[in-house]
Scaffold this motif. Structure first.
Motif, short mmCIF file in Angstrom:
data_model
loop_
_atom_site.label_atom_id
_atom_site.label_comp_id
_atom_site.label_asym_id
_atom_site.label_seq_id
_atom_site.Cartn_x
_atom_site.Cartn_y
_atom_site.Cartn_z
N GLU A 65 0.83 -1.20 0.00
CA GLU A 65 0.00 0.00 0.00
C GLU A 65 0.86 1.25 0.00
OE1 GLU A 65 -2.96 -0.04 3.01
OE2 GLU A 65 -3.59 -2.07 2.55
N ASP A 103 -0.21 4.26 1.32
CA ASP A 103 -0.60 5.16 2.41
C ASP A 103 0.29 4.94 3.63
OD1 ASP A 103 -1.93 6.92 4.00
OD2 ASP A 103 -3.69 5.67 4.30
N THR A 137 -1.45 3.60 7.15
CA THR A 137 -1.65 2.16 7.39
C THR A 137 -0.46 1.59 8.14
OG1 THR A 137 -2.96 2.00 5.39
CG2 THR A 137 -2.15 -0.05 6.31
#
Length: 71
Positions: A34, A36, A39
């Protein structure tokens, strides 16, 4: 482990906290897939909370046993 070794180890962890902020292999794979950053931060905090709670409970148990034996 001697007192000096334990003190040195704790000193290293306090000076370089990123060394002790590790992840398991599965969590690392999820975070790397991911983009982001939130997270990764959430997973790291979750790991720390899951690790800390048993130590806090055991410390509380030993504290109450100590108080009962002293009093």
């Amino acid at each position: 482990m001697g007192r000096k070794s334990l003190f040195f180890l704790l000193l290293i962890f306090f000076i370089f906290p990123e060394v002790s902020n590790a992840q398991c292999a599965m969590c690392r794979a999820v975070v790397e897939s991911e983009t982001d950053g939130k997270t990764a931060e959430g997973i790291n905090n979750g790991i720390v909370y899951l690790m800390a709670i048993p130590y806090i409970l055991v410390a509380g148990l030993f504290f109450f046993i100590y108080k009962k034996m002293k009093g």
